[in-house]
Every structure is written in C-alpha cells, then in structure tokens.
Design an enzyme around this catalytic site. Structure first.
Site, PDB file in Angstrom:
ATOM      1  N   ASP A  82       0.813  -1.212   0.000  1.00  0.00           N
ATOM      2  CA  ASP A  82       0.000   0.000   0.000  1.00  0.00           C
ATOM      3  C   ASP A  82       0.854   1.272   0.000  1.00  0.00           C
ATOM      4  O   ASP A  82       1.818   1.377   0.761  1.00  0.00           O
ATOM      5  CB  ASP A  82      -0.873  -0.028   1.268  1.00  0.00           C
ATOM      6  CG  ASP A  82      -1.754   1.191   1.406  1.00  0.00           C
ATOM      7  OD1 ASP A  82      -2.780   1.266   0.722  1.00  0.00           O
ATOM      8  OD2 ASP A  82      -1.409   2.090   2.216  1.00  0.00           O
ATOM      9  N   GLU A  88       1.376  -0.513  -5.067  1.00  0.00           N
ATOM     10  CA  GLU A  88       0.416   0.548  -5.395  1.00  0.00           C
ATOM     11  C   GLU A  88       1.124   1.890  -5.383  1.00  0.00           C
ATOM     12  O   GLU A  88       1.644   2.314  -4.356  1.00  0.00           O
ATOM     13  CB  GLU A  88      -0.721   0.597  -4.362  1.00  0.00           C
ATOM     14  CG  GLU A  88      -1.747   1.660  -4.720  1.00  0.00           C
ATOM     15  CD  GLU A  88      -2.270   2.489  -3.550  1.00  0.00           C
ATOM     16  OE1 GLU A  88      -3.375   3.051  -3.681  1.00  0.00           O
ATOM     17  OE2 GLU A  88      -1.588   2.610  -2.516  1.00  0.00           O
TER      18      GLU A  88
HETATM   19  C1  GLC Z   1      -4.001   3.539  -0.187  1.00  0.00           C
HETATM   20  C2  GLC Z   1      -5.356   2.914  -0.075  1.00  0.00           C
HETATM   21  C3  GLC Z   1      -6.329   3.915   0.405  1.00  0.00           C
HETATM   22  C4  GLC Z   1      -5.886   4.417   1.743  1.00  0.00           C
HETATM   23  C5  GLC Z   1      -4.476   4.953   1.666  1.00  0.00           C
HETATM   24  C6  GLC Z   1      -3.910   5.187   3.017  1.00  0.00           C
HETATM   25  O1  GLC Z   1      -3.950   4.496  -1.164  1.00  0.00           O
HETATM   26  O2  GLC Z   1      -5.733   2.373  -1.287  1.00  0.00           O
HETATM   27  O3  GLC Z   1      -7.607   3.388   0.500  1.00  0.00           O
HETATM   28  O4  GLC Z   1      -6.759   5.409   2.180  1.00  0.00           O
HETATM   29  O5  GLC Z   1      -3.612   4.041   1.041  1.00  0.00           O
HETATM   30  O6  GLC Z   1      -3.583   3.981   3.631  1.00  0.00           O
END
Ligand code: GLC
Ligand code: MG
Length: 684
Positions: free
Chosen positions: A306, A376
């Site tokens: 993440d 991500e």
């Molecule tokens: C990522 C997740 C999102 C979250 C953020 C903070 O972007 O996809 O949903 O709010 O991280 O953890």
C-alpha cells in the site's frame, strides 16, 4: 579327464548342471560320459582335446553355468546382436538426456498463478456479511468462495482486515498481527486461508508499511518519548500555529499534527490518525519485515504493498516547491498544489521493497508456493517512476506495479483514446515484464458509472483479452455502479474532509449485489453500512448467472477463454486499428495457425475495413460478441461492423504472422512460440 571341465582357465563341477533337468547331452556326449547313472551326476568322461566340441553341442538352457555360457557368447551370432543392443541402449539414453535438456532449455517459464488468473479485489466490509451486523466479514468471504470457481479466478486480494479503529476503514492499523473483531477472529482467518488453498485459490493481503493507526502501541510509546520508540515515527519541532514546513496530506491540509505530550509535531501523509512510520530507523524496518514473515509463515500467497511511494521522505524537511509559485502559501491545502520532490519516491525506497521481495522469495521456494508482490503507486504521467517497481534485470522487486492508466478511459472514450492508454503501459514497461490492467478499486469511482453501463462489457473484454493480468474490483463482473451518498450519510473520512469535491470513496464501496432478495443477499441485517444500489434487483449475480448474455456470463466466458487459448494468454499483441470509435488489436503466437482479432467499440456504431491487413484472411469467425444478437454472424475483413459499446472476439487461421513484419505495432513480453510437432511451447 584329469583336466576335468577346465576351460579358459576356470573350473566347474559338472554335477551342478547335470542335476538340472534342462541339461541334455547329445549322443556324442553320452558316449563320453560313463555309462551308469550315478557316474553321470559326478563326472563326465571325455578325451583330451574334445572338450570344446562337447560344450558346443550342449543346448542352451536357463541357469547354464557361466563357463558354458561364455562359450556361446563368443560366437558371432550371439556377440553381434549383443553388441548392437548395447550400443543402441547407450545411444538412446544419451539421446533422451539430450532431448530432455533441449526441451528444458527451450521451454519458456511456466506462467505463475498471478499471471494465469485475473486478480479479484474484495473490499471486506462490502462483500458478504455472515453475522448480520450489516458489515461484511471473513466468514462471509468463506461462504462465497464458489463465486471464484464459477468465474475461473484464482487470485484474491482482500483489502485490510487487521485490527483497526477504522478511521480509514482498516488502512489505519492498530495491530498488524491481529484481525479486527468486526471481520472475525484469527481462527476465521486461518479457516478462510485453508479453505481457499483447498480450492486452489490464492490469498493476497494488503501490507500497509507507510503508517499505523494513532492507536497503535508504538505510537503511544513514541508520543510519550519512550527511549526505544521515540524515533519510530517522524517528529519535528513546531508549535501549535507553525508546522515544520509546507508539506500537505493526501487527504488535505497540513501533514503535521502537534502533540502536547511531546511538544512536537508528527508527520502523516494521510489522516492525522495515520502517523507515518520512520523507515530511516532500522528497528522500524525490522519490525515491518517481521510482520511480513508472520503472514508468510501462515501461508499468505502475496501482498499488495500500500501507498509505497510515501514510505520515505527527505530528512532535511525543506518546503516543497509550489505548482503555482504565485499562490499564497497560506492557501495551500491539497496535494495537487505542490511538487512532491521531498515526500514521495525518495532515494532508498526501492532498496526497502527489494529487501521485502528477498524475504518473500525465501518463502517462494516450495513448489507451487510463489509469493506475489504488487505495488500501489499513483505516479500519473511519470511512467518511469511507476516502472521502477518492476525492479531491474538484476534485482527483482514487485511482480508488477498496478497499472492505473485505464482508469482514465472515461476521459479518453474513443478507440484511439483506449489504444493510447494501453500504449502508455506497453511502450514504457521494461522488456520481458508482465503487464496488468486495472479499471477500478476502492479508491476510484466505478468505471461503469463514469463511462456508462453500455460500455462495461466491452471494457471487460478489453481487460481479459489484453496480454497480462486483469484486475477486477468486486462487482465489476456484474457491472455494479456507484451509489449516491448524501452529505450527511458520508462514511469515508476523506469524503468528510471535503464533502463538496466528490472526494468520498463511499459510492464505489456499496455492498455486493448477490441476488434480488433482501439487501441483495449481502446481509440479513436491518441496516447495511452503506446503502445498496437501487438497481440490485436486476443487476445481481443470481439473475446474471441465468442469462447467457449478461455481463457476468460474458466475464466468465472470457476468463475461461483467456486460460484455454494459447494466443490469448501467451501470445503477443499487435495494434491493428484505432479511430474515434474502434480500437482493434490481434493476439497471435508463432507456430500456431490460430489467432484472434479483438475489435472494441468505445464510440458510435461503426464499420471498419481491414482489407489492407494482408496477414488477415478474407473471412474470420466470430467467437464472441458482447451483443448477443450478433452471435454467429459471418465477418468479412473488409467490413467489420460494431455497435456502440460492442466488443468482438474474432478467430482466424493463418500461416502469415503479423509480427515481426510490423514489430513497431507489436508487444511481446515473455516470448514463447509453439511447436506443433511436439505440441510444446518453446523460447524463440
Ligand atoms: C491507499 C489505499 C487507500 C488508503 C491509503 C492510506 O492508497 O488504497 O484506500 O486510504 O492508502 O492507507
Ligand atoms: Mg459482519
């Protein structure tokens, strides 16, 4: 006789063989042997110089003594075939070994599970509620595993279910080694994982390294200045009115929050309830690596990393440059007003990810237990930054970073627009890597709402026929749409921060639509955490399973086809056509006559003429159309008609490959060719 049966220097007692019933002497031998029976069992008389004759006249029998056998074996009629057989065996064995080595060397790598199946994302609050509290949970997921078998999907990513105060619905973790009671218990997790593995399904978890919840015990200890934990987070001197610098949070406003107890500010790239961990502290890195190991030990098959670009920030804490240098610095409160030179993609980030990759590789050695990593990172037009997560030819990192470019389809809804977005990835992806495609997730509006439901089938066809791994956010397989959430109903903290700018992510998080029953089969509760979409009575899994032309049935057909057809899952892709309406590409593989032409309509009704493509035969066979009424329609290459939002999958047979004659239009990730004679794939 005194020589007895001495031959070739070795001796024997004839009695040994005479007792054998298979032993016969011919007449001459009988003469030589003494007349009475008893003597025959002990001695054989013969005149010197006749022993060879005697032996050659004995007929072979099973269990003959070696000396006798040796006499036969030297004869040419026995020796020759024996030697021929001997050398034949040697030659065949060597040939087999050589063939085996050649086939192994020639074979391309087998596709791993994360390549051969789409990745399906479950938002656990919204998938299936088993305990009637209106919120989805792990047992709910367990109840619905058959859905994945129906869809031919093997890889399931479940958004976070760690213990959490749910300020960011689980992306704020209080304990990385525990399950939130809302979702169930550790036992429920173990049961789910075991059941998934039983069914051949793989579980991908969210790993959230950038931050914890402010209720995590590390943060409590850090806030109070505990010697061991004081540097677990990023602290800087400040006061209640002046932040250490101009850095802003992704969720808006300053990314610094003052703590009275410590008389300092801590840094948070997201909510103030999500303090950023300090990855320059080796203890933090060790702690997070151990957490990774904890889940790997449990048998988790992969991680979605993440928000990785945020993991490190510059130590010097200098102000970031403004996008508009004239803007009053006091008015800067969104991430889009600064260039993130000091808060994202800092030097050292990839070393951290590569070290985790190394950890995961240790657990990947068991056969069939490859541990998958996807990163991500939203880098928008800075494609090179995203591609870095693929690693280098020498050091492995993630298997792929998510490709979010197709999320821009709503603003590029033409054939040329779609090709442009596909090309953004294909043209920038490092050689030999594996592509992937995403059109939605829990952070972005549902694609069927932003492009219109009429395009959902053609979009699914695009995802499932492109080379690489498609990702499906729950509900996309039935064409779920955003719900309307009024300002007072907003649940998402990001939406609460900025209710007027449509920042809320609630609309794309509504409960999964399983049936036309109460709460669409999602929950027995009186109230679900977000409302169901009103169209759930018609748009649901149960109804669509019965309809062969539904979004769901077509998704399933494409998913099965993608696995069954070599050109679709291993072949290369070549652009064939793009205009205001249509994007067409083909999938072929060297050695196989069968190929596919995919014609996708993102605009208005259209007829295209592909006569100029000499590699295509005059007539193609319609394998599938997203418009059921066109099934079975003959297709002539000079006149390929598609309606608005229609996708065609055309099959054809040709000996003429399009690639490499048009190499600039083609993309090959892992090159494999097909050898019909041996029915194998080989590197080419
Ligand atoms: C990522 C997740 C999102 C979250 C953020 C903070 O972007 O996809 O949903 O709010 O991280 O953890
Ligand atoms: Mg529940």
């Amino acid at each position: 006789l005194s020589k007895g049966f001495r031959t070739n220097g070795s001796s024997m007692e004839l009695g040994e063989c005479i007792q054998n019933t298979g032993f016969h002497e011919d007449d001459e031998t009988e003469d030589a042997v003494g007349g009475d029976e008893e003597n025959r069992t002990s001695t054989v008389k013969m005149s010197p110089g006749r022993e060879e004759d005697t032996y050659t006249q004995i007929k072979p029998y099973a269990g003959m003594p070696k000396e006798v056998l040796l006499l036969y074996s030297v004869q040419a009629r026995y020796r020759l075939p024996r030697e021929i057989l001997f050398w034949l065996t040697i030659v065949c064995t060597l040939a087999l070994v050589a063939l085996t080595i050649t086939v192994i060397v020639m074979s391309p790598r087998c596709l791993s599970w994360w390549q051969s199946s789409p990745v399906y994302q479950i938002y656990p609050r919204s998938f299936k509620d088993s305990d009637s509290d209106g919120i989805g949970d792990l047992k709910g997921i367990l109840d619905k595993l058959d859905h994945f078998q129906y869809l031919n999907i093997k890889a399931i990513w479940i958004s976070p279910f760690y213990k959490s105060p749910m300020k960011d619905f689980g992306y704020d973790v209080e304990d990385f080694r525990d399950i939130d009671p809302l979702f169930g218990s550790m036992q429920d997790f173990d049961d789910l994982l075991a059941a998934m593995h039983d069914k051949g399904l793989k579980l991908i978890m969210d790993f959230i390294p950038n931050h914890t919840s402010d209720t995590h015990q590390w943060f409590n200890l850090s806030s109070s200045g505990h010697a061991q934990y004081k540097d677990y987070y990023i602290w800087a001197n400040c006061n209640t009115t002046h932040a250490p610098n101009n850095w802003v949070s992704v969720f808006g406003n300053s990314s610094w929050t003052y703590v009275e107890e410590r008389q300092q500010c801590y840094y948070h790239q997201f909510l103030k309830e999500q303090p950023d961990l300090n990855f320059r502290n080796p203890h933090v890195r060790r702690e997070m690596t151990e957490i990774l190991r904890f889940w790997l030990e449990k048998g988790v098959d992969g991680f979605r990393m993440d928000a990785v670009k945020h993991i490190l920030e510059a130590k010097h804490l200098r102000d970031e440059p403004q996008v508009d240098p004239q803007q009053d610095p006091d008015t800067i409160d969104t991430e889009f007003e600064l260039h993130h030179d000091y808060t994202t993609t800092q030097l050292g980030l990839h070393d951290i990810l590569q070290a985790w990759r190394g950890e995961m590789d240790v657990y990947s050695r068991e056969p069939g237990r490859y541990r998958f990593m996807v990163a991500e990172s939203y880098d928008y037009e800075e494609t090179d930054k995203t591609m870095m997560y693929y690693g280098t030819p020498y050091v492995k990192e993630s298997d792929f970073p998510f490709n979010f470019y197709l999320m821009d389809l709503p603003t590029n809804l033409t054939g040329t627009g779609a090709q442009g977005l596909v090309n953004l990835w294909m043209a920038n992806m490092p050689v030999g890597k594996w592509p992937n495609w995403v059109v939605g997730n829990h952070d972005k509006p549902r694609i069927s709402s932003s492009v219109g439901q009429e395009y959902i089938k053609v979009i699914n066809m695009l995802l499932l026929t492109l080379p690489g791994t498609p990702t499906t956010y729950y509900g996309e397989e039935i064409g779920m749409m955003n719900i309307n959430v009024t300002i007072d109903e907003i649940q998402d903290p990001f939406g609460k921060f900025n209710p007027v700018s449509n920042a809320s992510r609630d609309p794309q998080r509504s409960p999964m639509q399983w049936s036309d029953g109460p709460n669409s089969g999602f929950s027995d509760a009186n109230h679900t955490w977000l409302p169901l979409h009103p169209h759930h009575t018609t748009v649901n899994v149960e109804a669509q399973q019965k309809d062969s032309g539904s979004v769901l049935s077509q998704y399933r057909a494409l998913s099965l086809l993608r696995q069954a057809q070599l050109p679709l899952h291993r072949g290369w892709m070549c652009y064939i056509w793009s205009d205001a309406d249509v994007f067409a590409f083909l999938r072929e593989i060297d050695g196989l006559d069968k190929a596919f032409l995919v014609v996708l309509n993102f605009g208005a009704d259209s007829v295209i003429n592909l006569s100029a493509i000499t590699e295509l035969p005059e007539q193609l066979t319609l394998h599938m159309s997203t418009k059921q009424e066109n099934y079975g329609m003959p297709v002539i290459k000079s006149s390929i008609a598609t309606a608005r939002g229609e996708g065609l999958l055309l099959e054809y047979s040709t000996h003429m490959r399009f690639n490499p004659g048009h190499a600039s239009q083609c993309f090959v990730s892992e090159k494999a060719c097909y050898l019909g004679v041996l029915d194998i794939l080989y590197k080419c």
